[in-house]
Design a protein around this motif. Structure first.
Motif, PDB file in Angstrom:
ATOM      1  N   UNK A   1      -2.496  -3.240  -9.841  1.00 42.38           N
ATOM      2  CA  UNK A   1      -1.146  -3.817  -9.813  1.00 42.38           C
ATOM      3  C   UNK A   1      -0.824  -4.346  -8.421  1.00 42.38           C
ATOM      4  N   UNK A   2      -1.122  -3.542  -7.402  1.00 44.74           N
ATOM      5  CA  UNK A   2      -0.821  -3.955  -6.033  1.00 44.74           C
ATOM      6  C   UNK A   2      -1.602  -5.181  -5.606  1.00 44.74           C
ATOM      7  N   UNK A   3      -2.900  -5.196  -5.925  1.00 39.03           N
ATOM      8  CA  UNK A   3      -3.726  -6.342  -5.546  1.00 39.03           C
ATOM      9  C   UNK A   3      -3.307  -7.585  -6.322  1.00 39.03           C
ATOM     10  N   UNK A   4      -2.934  -7.379  -7.593  1.00 39.37           N
ATOM     11  CA  UNK A   4      -2.468  -8.501  -8.399  1.00 39.37           C
ATOM     12  C   UNK A   4      -1.193  -9.110  -7.847  1.00 39.37           C
ATOM     13  N   UNK A   5      -0.265  -8.240  -7.391  1.00 40.01           N
ATOM     14  CA  UNK A   5       0.984  -8.759  -6.808  1.00 40.01           C
ATOM     15  C   UNK A   5       0.698  -9.554  -5.537  1.00 40.01           C
ATOM     16  N   UNK A   6      -0.159  -9.022  -4.666  1.00 41.66           N
ATOM     17  CA  UNK A   6      -0.444  -9.729  -3.418  1.00 41.66           C
ATOM     18  C   UNK A   6      -1.151 -11.051  -3.694  1.00 41.66           C
ATOM     19  N   UNK A   7      -2.001 -11.077  -4.720  1.00 40.97           N
ATOM     20  CA  UNK A   7      -2.654 -12.331  -5.114  1.00 40.97           C
ATOM     21  C   UNK A   7      -1.626 -13.351  -5.577  1.00 40.97           C
ATOM     22  N   UNK A   8      -0.655 -12.899  -6.381  1.00 43.56           N
ATOM     23  CA  UNK A   8       0.423 -13.791  -6.830  1.00 43.56           C
ATOM     24  C   UNK A   8       1.259 -14.288  -5.642  1.00 43.56           C
ATOM     25  N   UNK A   9       1.521 -13.400  -4.695  1.00 48.11           N
ATOM     26  CA  UNK A   9       2.314 -13.763  -3.515  1.00 48.11           C
ATOM     27  C   UNK A   9       1.599 -14.844  -2.712  1.00 48.11           C
TER      28      UNK A   9
ATOM     29  N   UNK B   1       0.813  -1.211   0.000  1.00 48.17           N
ATOM     30  CA  UNK B   1       0.000   0.000   0.000  1.00 48.17           C
ATOM     31  C   UNK B   1       0.850   1.267   0.000  1.00 48.17           C
ATOM     32  N   UNK B   2       1.981   1.237   0.668  1.00 44.74           N
ATOM     33  CA  UNK B   2       2.886   2.390   0.634  1.00 44.74           C
ATOM     34  C   UNK B   2       3.413   2.608  -0.793  1.00 44.74           C
ATOM     35  N   UNK B   3       3.796   1.513  -1.455  1.00 44.70           N
ATOM     36  CA  UNK B   3       4.273   1.619  -2.844  1.00 44.70           C
ATOM     37  C   UNK B   3       3.151   2.081  -3.763  1.00 44.70           C
TER      38      UNK B   3
END
Length: 415
Positions: free
Chosen positions: A400-408, A367-369
């Motif tokens: 983008x952020x939600x997609x990254x966290x989903x991938x993680x 979220x900061x990014x």
């Protein structure tokens, strides 16, 4: 579990009604204040909301958690409640002290006329009142007084409706009147009643035993840091966009962006309700339950996509008909932000698993990014693309952020 159905349903109904009123307030304000006036109102509301989030410092979640932690020690529970409220009251006093001069600084920095100083001062004070209102809600949650909480939310809605009628009758074209009627004055009433009835005794106990209260306060701050970082960064994104629009664009563009977001936030309200229901269940999953849950999400994805298409079309038509020709240019803003928020809702089911995995810091860092990327994109896109560019600057980092966290989450679950 069944005994909780009625109080939980009452809270959801009260919250939905209050959110609907907020939606109606924005629509009425947009129509009565005009594009520029609504832009100024949106900036003031954004300032109040941002300050309210910053001033929370993650205390609300932390207070409920520590209250339950010390359920065998009622005295420590009192210190938890009193320390949190005492700290928030001090913050409110500090905000009230600096609100008028700081309001002037903000008005000049945004190139607004001197009359905006008073509006921004009221907005800052309103943000301070949100410290107390959010504490009061958490207090009732900690004591599991859910029916009381629903009643106070409905009281908030009733007060806002009452004072809105007064403002609409006597000063329908004044942004300050709209802010004070729908937020400031109702919050003054509720904060005063809440502290008098529920919090004053706890403050007195905490102040009387500072040696016992300071360690609790330190624990509150430590526990809430990741929650605070994540909530502040995420909540700040659309408001930072508005401020950049005011500086790099115009007040008219702030009004256009805010009008488009008003209808897109229907998806945000849906997200809040869904997380309130599913978050406690998802975070209690075991490893195999997580895998089954993720597989079910994959199966319902096409059906959700159809729902989003129809939902966006219906809300877009409502915006077109309700706001009139003056706000037709807000439609691209609505389309971009509504699709982004709809995507975040679905991916958010997956990213809730972060808390099942006990990795809240991932959410905070992302979220900061996202906030930094939003600010950079808005600064670059607004001068040329105006409000639609601001919508892209907000929506793209969200996805983008939600997609990254989903991938993680997917990567961690496969291990």
């Amino acid at each position: 579990m069944r005994t909780q159905i009625v109080p939980i349903a009452s809270i959801m109904a009260a919250t939905a009604a209050n959110n609907f009123l907020a939606f109606a307030i924005n629509v009425l304000a947009a129509k009565n204040l005009g594009v520029e006036g609504f832009g100024i109102f949106s900036l003031a509301f954004s300032l109040a909301t941002l300050l309210g989030v910053f001033g929370d410092l993650g205390f609300n979640l932390s207070m409920v958690r520590l209250f339950n932690k010390y359920q065998a020690d009622p005295e420590k529970q009192t210190y938890v409640l009193g320390s949190a409220l005492g700290f928030k009251v001090l913050l409110l006093i500090a905000v009230a002290t600096v609100s008028f001069p700081l309001g002037g600084v903000l008005a000049r920095h945004m190139g607004l006329d001197p009359g905006a100083q008073g509006l921004f001062a009221i907005a800052l004070f309103t943000g301070g009142l949100l410290f107390i209102w959010s504490y009061f809600q958490s207090y009732l949650q900690a004591h599991r007084l859910f029916r009381h909480l629903a009643a106070y939310i409905l009281a908030y809605m009733g007060l806002r409706s009452l004072f809105l009628l007064v403002a609409y009758r006597f000063s329908s074209e004044n942004p300050m009147a709209w802010l004070m009627a729908t937020y400031t004055v109702p919050l003054v009433v509720l904060a005063t009643v809440g502290v008098a009835l529920k919090g004053w005794g706890a403050i007195m106990v905490a102040v009387g035993r500072p040696g016992a209260s300071f360690p609790i306060l330190k624990e509150l701050l430590g526990y809430g840091k990741w929650v605070a970082i994540s909530a502040i960064a995420y909540t700040a994104m659309p408001y930072v966009v508005r401020f950049i629009l005011a500086i790099r664009g115009s007040l008219e563009e702030v009004g256009i962006f805010s009008a488009g977001m008003t209808f897109a936030l229907v998806f945000s309200t849906l997200n809040t309700a869904i997380r309130a229901v599913f978050f406690p269940q998802v975070t209690a999953f075991q490893e195999e339950q997580v895998r089954v849950f993720l597989a079910r999400l994959n199966r319902i994805a096409p059906y959700y996509a159809v729902f989003v298409v129809f939902g966006v079309a219906a809300l877009g038509l409502m915006q077109w008909l309700l706001l009139g020709a003056e706000y037709r240019t807000a439609l691209p803003v609505f389309l971009v932000t509504s699709v982004a928020l709809a995507g975040v809702i679905f991916l958010g089911f997956r990213t809730m698993i972060l808390h099942t995995l006990m990795r809240p810091e991932v959410d905070a860092y992302v979220n900061v990014i996202r906030l930094a990327l939003t600010a950079l994109l808005a600064y670059a896109l607004v001068p040329e693309f105006r409000a639609p560019g601001a919508a892209v600057a907000y929506g793209l980092p969200l996805l983008i952020g939600e997609g990254y966290m989903s991938w993680y989450v997917a990567r961690r679950v496969k291990r």
